[in-house]
Structure formats: C-alpha cells, structure tokens
Design an enzyme around this catalytic site. Structure first.
Site, PDB file in Angstrom:
ATOM      1  N   ARG A   1      -8.065  -0.791   4.640  1.00 28.92           N
ATOM      2  CA  ARG A   1      -7.214   0.227   4.010  1.00 28.92           C
ATOM      3  C   ARG A   1      -5.869  -0.362   3.591  1.00 28.92           C
ATOM      4  NH1 ARG A   1      -5.876   4.462   7.880  1.00 28.92           N
ATOM      5  NH2 ARG A   1      -4.446   4.791   6.175  1.00 28.92           N
TER       6      ARG A   1
ATOM      7  N   ASP B   1       5.135   0.704  11.820  1.00 27.92           N
ATOM      8  CA  ASP B   1       3.944   0.004  11.325  1.00 27.92           C
ATOM      9  C   ASP B   1       3.880  -1.453  11.799  1.00 27.92           C
ATOM     10  OD1 ASP B   1       3.154   2.289  10.084  1.00 27.92           O
ATOM     11  OD2 ASP B   1       3.512   1.611   8.037  1.00 27.92           O
TER      12      ASP B   1
ATOM     13  N   ARG C   1      -0.755  14.857  12.385  1.00 28.84           N
ATOM     14  CA  ARG C   1       0.206  14.486  11.331  1.00 28.84           C
ATOM     15  C   ARG C   1       0.621  15.751  10.605  1.00 28.84           C
ATOM     16  NH1 ARG C   1      -1.083   8.478   9.120  1.00 28.84           N
ATOM     17  NH2 ARG C   1       1.004   8.034   8.402  1.00 28.84           N
TER      18      ARG C   1
ATOM     19  N   LYS D   1       0.838  -1.211   0.000  1.00 28.43           N
ATOM     20  CA  LYS D   1       0.000   0.000   0.000  1.00 28.43           C
ATOM     21  C   LYS D   1       0.865   1.250   0.000  1.00 28.43           C
ATOM     22  CE  LYS D   1      -1.629   1.754   4.022  1.00 28.43           C
ATOM     23  NZ  LYS D   1      -1.443   3.192   4.194  1.00 28.43           N
ATOM     24  N   ASN D   2       1.874   1.272   0.875  1.00 31.13           N
ATOM     25  CA  ASN D   2       2.660   2.501   1.026  1.00 31.13           C
ATOM     26  C   ASN D   2       3.571   2.785  -0.159  1.00 31.13           C
ATOM     27  OD1 ASN D   2       1.409   2.916   3.416  1.00 31.13           O
ATOM     28  ND2 ASN D   2       3.186   2.533   4.734  1.00 31.13           N
TER      29      ASN D   2
ATOM     30  N   CYS E   1      -5.161  12.454  12.439  1.00 32.10           N
ATOM     31  CA  CYS E   1      -5.657  11.146  12.053  1.00 32.10           C
ATOM     32  C   CYS E   1      -5.573  10.234  13.262  1.00 32.10           C
ATOM     33  CB  CYS E   1      -4.857  10.572  10.892  1.00 32.10           C
ATOM     34  SG  CYS E   1      -3.258   9.986  11.392  1.00 32.10           S
TER      35      CYS E   1
HETATM   36  C1  UD1 Z   1       4.546   6.919   6.204  1.00 33.86           C
HETATM   37  C2  UD1 Z   1       3.675   5.687   6.040  1.00 33.86           C
HETATM   38  C3  UD1 Z   1       3.213   5.187   7.400  1.00 33.86           C
HETATM   39  C4  UD1 Z   1       4.414   4.961   8.309  1.00 33.86           C
HETATM   40  C5  UD1 Z   1       5.295   6.218   8.352  1.00 33.86           C
HETATM   41  C6  UD1 Z   1       6.595   6.019   9.139  1.00 33.86           C
HETATM   42  C7  UD1 Z   1       2.575   5.983   3.889  1.00 33.86           C
HETATM   43  C8  UD1 Z   1       1.285   6.219   3.157  1.00 33.86           C
HETATM   44  N1  UD1 Z   1       2.514   6.029   5.222  1.00 33.86           N
HETATM   45  O1  UD1 Z   1       3.731   7.929   6.794  1.00 33.86           O
HETATM   46  O2  UD1 Z   1       2.513   3.968   7.211  1.00 33.86           O
HETATM   47  O3  UD1 Z   1       3.934   4.706   9.603  1.00 33.86           O
HETATM   48  O4  UD1 Z   1       5.661   6.608   7.026  1.00 33.86           O
HETATM   49  O5  UD1 Z   1       7.327   4.966   8.616  1.00 33.86           O
HETATM   50  O6  UD1 Z   1       3.604   5.708   3.294  1.00 33.86           O
HETATM   51  N2  UD1 Z   1       6.371  14.746  10.642  1.00 33.86           N
HETATM   52  C9  UD1 Z   1       6.421  16.072  10.974  1.00 33.86           C
HETATM   53  N3  UD1 Z   1       6.331  17.018   9.979  1.00 33.86           N
HETATM   54  C10 UD1 Z   1       6.208  16.658   8.656  1.00 33.86           C
HETATM   55  C11 UD1 Z   1       6.166  15.287   8.323  1.00 33.86           C
HETATM   56  C12 UD1 Z   1       6.249  14.344   9.339  1.00 33.86           C
HETATM   57  O7  UD1 Z   1       6.528  16.442  12.139  1.00 33.86           O
HETATM   58  O8  UD1 Z   1       6.134  17.552   7.784  1.00 33.86           O
HETATM   59  C13 UD1 Z   1       6.473  13.726  11.718  1.00 33.86           C
HETATM   60  C14 UD1 Z   1       5.178  12.894  11.841  1.00 33.86           C
HETATM   61  O9  UD1 Z   1       4.233  13.536  12.658  1.00 33.86           O
HETATM   62  C15 UD1 Z   1       5.696  11.624  12.468  1.00 33.86           C
HETATM   63  C16 UD1 Z   1       7.088  11.463  11.839  1.00 33.86           C
HETATM   64  O10 UD1 Z   1       7.452  12.764  11.362  1.00 33.86           O
HETATM   65  O11 UD1 Z   1       5.829  11.781  13.857  1.00 33.86           O
HETATM   66  C17 UD1 Z   1       7.136  10.447  10.715  1.00 33.86           C
HETATM   67  O12 UD1 Z   1       6.261  10.825   9.693  1.00 33.86           O
HETATM   68  P1  UD1 Z   1       6.478  10.420   8.171  1.00 33.86           P
HETATM   69  O13 UD1 Z   1       7.741   9.652   8.007  1.00 33.86           O
HETATM   70  O14 UD1 Z   1       6.282  11.640   7.345  1.00 33.86           O
HETATM   71  O15 UD1 Z   1       5.264   9.432   7.960  1.00 33.86           O
HETATM   72  P2  UD1 Z   1       4.206   9.441   6.801  1.00 33.86           P
HETATM   73  O16 UD1 Z   1       4.867   9.729   5.499  1.00 33.86           O
HETATM   74  O17 UD1 Z   1       3.032  10.264   7.213  1.00 33.86           O
END
Ligand code: UD1
Length: 417
Positions: A398, A306, A121, A22-23, A116
């Site tokens: 999902r 995850d 997020r 999915k990711n 979420c």
């Molecule tokens: C992706 C995955 C999710 C997985 C996560 C971490 C997808 C669709 N989802 O989510 O399944 O759990 O990676 O491996 O691929 N953060 C900030 N500011 C930002 C962006 C992120 O503070 O602009 C923080 C987030 O709140 C979180 C951490 O960074 O605490 C990790 O987030 P991120 O790696 O961006 O995860 P996702 O891409 O949302």
C-alpha cells in the site's frame, strides 16, 4: 497470500532515489476532480492505494491513465458523486474524496470508512467542519449522504486536533466555496503544503499552509495543471532505518531532509553519522547502535507516528533501554508481538513501549499487521540471523513501490514468494 523472503545479516549499501509520497498522491488525486482541465501528476508512486484512488476516479466518470510514474486525469467527464462501498473498503483514506467531490458536484455519498488496522478512525471533525460549510449530512445504514442545498460557503473552522485528513477535506471543499474559509489549528504536515501547492497551481487561493492557520478564498473554477508529487518522508525513514540496523550506509537522492527534521536527530543519537546536502541524505550506521531518549509521536513538526514502528525496529538492537510513547493512534503497536517473535525485547503498557536492546534478532515466520508495522518487520529481518518470511505483504505494498526491488538494489537478499 504474497510473502517476502529475506536473508538477514547483509549490510545495506548504496544509493536510492526516494519514491513519491503516498500520503500526498492520494489527496492530490482526489483534488483532480475539482479541476475543469486535464491534470498531469509526475513522481506518482505505483502503489495499490494509488491504483485504488484511480479506480475511484474512474468510477466517478473521470478518465485516469498511468504511464510510468506519471498519472493523467481528465476530470471533465465526471458524472457521478457516489463512491461504492467496495472501493471505500479498499482504501480507508478514500474519505479525502468527500471534500473534493462535494466541491465539484455539490453532493457526495460514500460509505462510512469504519475501523482499520490502526484502531477506530473517526471522522467527526470532517463531518462537523463540512456542516459548518453548509453541507447537509445524513448517515443511514453506514452510508454518508451529503448535499449542499444552498451551495458550499466559506466558514471559520477551529479543529480540536490538527487532523491531517480533516484539514485536507476542508481545503478541498473550500477551494470552490463561496467566500473565505479559515482553518484554525490546521495540520502542518508537508503533505498539506503539497496539496495547497497543487491546488494553487490549478488556480486556487490558499495561504498560510505549513502553519497552524490556513486561509482559503473560494474561486469560480480550477484549471488544468502539471505537478510533481513530493518525496515520501516515511519511505526515507524506512531506508535510513534499514541501513542503520544492518550497520550499512545509504545515500538518499530526491529526499527532503527538512521534512524529517524530527527523525534525523534520533539516528544521530543512536550513533549513526547523518549528513545532509541539498535534497540528499547520507547515513552511515557502522558504529554500534545506542538507545535513545524518550520518543513521543506528535503532529508535525513532531516525531511522526508513521515512523514509530520503523524506529522501534532499529532500536531493538540498540544497546540500552529506549522508550516510545504513541500519542496519535490507539492501536499502533501491533507489530510488537511480531518483533518479539524475532527475538526483540519490547514491553507495551498502553501508549508506552519500552525497548531493551538485544544482541541478536532471529529469522522466523512473521505477519505484517499494518503498512508501517510491515516495513518495521522488513528492517528487522534484514538484520536478523537466518531467513525471515513475512506474510500479508499486500499491506506493505500500500505504501512502498516494489520494496524488494528497492532494497535489492542496495544489497538486500529479498524476494517475493
Ligand atoms: C494521516 C495519514 C497517516 C498518518 C496520520 C497522522 C494519509 C492518507 N494518512 O491519516 O498515514 O498516520 O495522518 O499523521 O495521509 N481523529 C478524530 N476525528 C477525526 C479525524 C481524526 O478523532 O475526525 C483522530 C484519529 O483517530 C487519530 C488522530 O485524530 O487519532 C490523527 O488522525 P489524522 O491526522 O486525521 O490522520 P489521518 O488523516 O487519518
């Protein structure tokens, strides 16, 4: 509300070919808008989040059709750069469309993804990186209105944390930008390499992916391509967890053991036999499970957040005390109360969860709180005495393609009701 009914106490036994990730499928589908020709994606999982991504593509004016696990996207007819609020709400990770639509259309507006089930997020890193690339972003009434009056330009971007989504958005925006982009402290997850592999097959010039520094040289346009989505490493962990906790055995085909290098040793520490050959993983869970050393979730190649809930479910019956530290998301222990309802002994204090192994879990009514938390309840239910009914299964849908069929094929007594 759809529910799953599971009769526990039956050993998992058999072979499964692991579904596409999915990711990876989601960023690849968003990346399709960058291409000037038709894109064919094989091994694409049929999931509610993937269907939501297809609806976004259609809404943008692209054509998108599914045949089995193959999706064909024709982005040539793209005519809009606006993702409506209801589609943004349907799938929070639709933020990954931002970089792609900007790259193709030079503008994009979408609603703020907001919080979420894993807690807030934020997208501050996505926004600040895109601003460095010449994007003007206005935030009004929860809508992000983005444009590039002077075009997208390459930039040197240093991320304060290796965010997966931010790395993907920068890569997508940079492919057609003018000049070179360098991402420092980039995410190293295998899904990042899959996205780079796909974009390069379309003619992009990306290197360094898989490492902490990614280089992207902008090109004039991307072309058609055919590509296969990588296998889902978290689904692999889930199926291995189901076999481990039920004292069964499982062979996974079309899995990539190297992508879960941080998880396989945890199963071994628990006492499972784990054997890896080519793209196959075999796990034998016939010995009693033992507690493990402290698990800390970390960005890749560390232990994946995850897989945290999934491994916690397995540890509920592992003899001794196990400790888990969740470092990535603030609110990722919501499955704990539900596991406790099933007889697990788990205490949470901030980021830390302490799991005391119990002899038995009991079937009861529980609620899936998020995607992987729901998967953890399924694993626990497979090993519980009696019947468990899990509601809010749409969250599990999902990320898992027909979970009852997959688990049913390896002996589980599970049905949707
Ligand atoms: C992706 C995955 C999710 C997985 C996560 C971490 C997808 C669709 N989802 O989510 O399944 O759990 O990676 O491996 O691929 N953060 C900030 N500011 C930002 C962006 C992120 O503070 O602009 C923080 C987030 O709140 C979180 C951490 O960074 O605490 C990790 O987030 P991120 O790696 O961006 O995860 P996702 O891409 O949302």
């Amino acid at each position: 509300m759809q529910r799953l009914k599971i009769e526990g106490g039956i050993r998992i036994n058999g072979e499964i070919s692991v579904q596409g990730a999915k990711n990876s499928a989601l960023p690849l589908l968003s990346a399709c808008v960058l291409s000037r020709g038709k894109v064919t994606l094989h091994n694409c999982p049929r999931l509610s989040d993937v269907f939501a991504a297809c609806r976004i593509l259609t809404c943008l004016g692209c054509s998108c059709s599914f045949d089995g696990n193959t999706v064909t996207v024709d982005p040539d007819t793209i005519s809009r750069s606006y993702v409506p609020d209801d589609l943004m709400r349907e799938m929070r990770s639709s933020i990954v469309f931002l970089g792609a639509v900007l790259g193709r259309m030079g503008r994009c507006s979408l609603s703020f993804p907001g919080g979420c089930e894993l807690g807030p997020r934020p997208i501050d890193m996505h926004i600040s990186a895109l601003r460095q690339m010449g994007v003007v972003i206005k935030e009004e009434y929860g809508v992000l209105d983005c444009s590039c009056p002077k075009g997208l330009k390459g930039a040197k971007i240093s991320l304060s944390f290796p965010s997966v989504g931010a790395t993907e958005n920068i890569m997508l925006a940079a492919c057609l930008a003018k000049g070179d982009t360098v991402i420092y402290n980039a995410a190293r997850e295998p899904e990042i390499s899959d996205l780079a592999g796909f974009l390069n097959s379309c003619g992009a010039r990306i290197s360094g992916h898989g490492g902490s520094v990614i280089y992207i040289t902008g090109v004039r346009e991307l072309h058609d391509c055919e590509y296969s989505v990588m296998p889902d490493r978290i689904v692999s962990c889930t199926l291995l967890g189901a076999a481990a906790l039920t004292g069964g055995e499982i062979s996974l085909k079309n899995s990539r053991p190297q992508d879960i290098d941080a998880v396989l040793p945890v199963f071994e520490q628990m006492g499972c036999g784990v054997f890896v050959y080519d793209d196959n993983i075999y796990l034998n869970g016939k010995k009693a499970l033992k507690a493990v050393k402290t698990i800390r979730t970390m960005p890749y190649p560390g232990f994946p957040t995850d897989a945290q809930a999934i491994i916690m479910a397995v540890l509920t019956k592992a003899q001794g005390t196990s400790v888990i530290v969740e470092n990535i998301f603030e609110n990722r222990y919501r499955h704990v109360d539900e596991l406790v309802r099933m007889g697990a002994d788990i205490k949470v204090e901030g980021k830390v969860a302490v799991v005391e192994g119990v002899k038995r879990l009991f079937g009861t009514n529980v609620i899936a709180t998020d995607l992987r938390g729901g998967a953890a309840l399924i694993i626990a239910a497979l090993a519980a005495d009696g019947e468990t009914v899990i509601s809010n299964v749409k969250l599990v849908d999902r990320g898992y393609e027909n979970i009852e069929k997959q688990l049913g094929s390896v002996g589980a007594r599970i049905c949707r009701c």
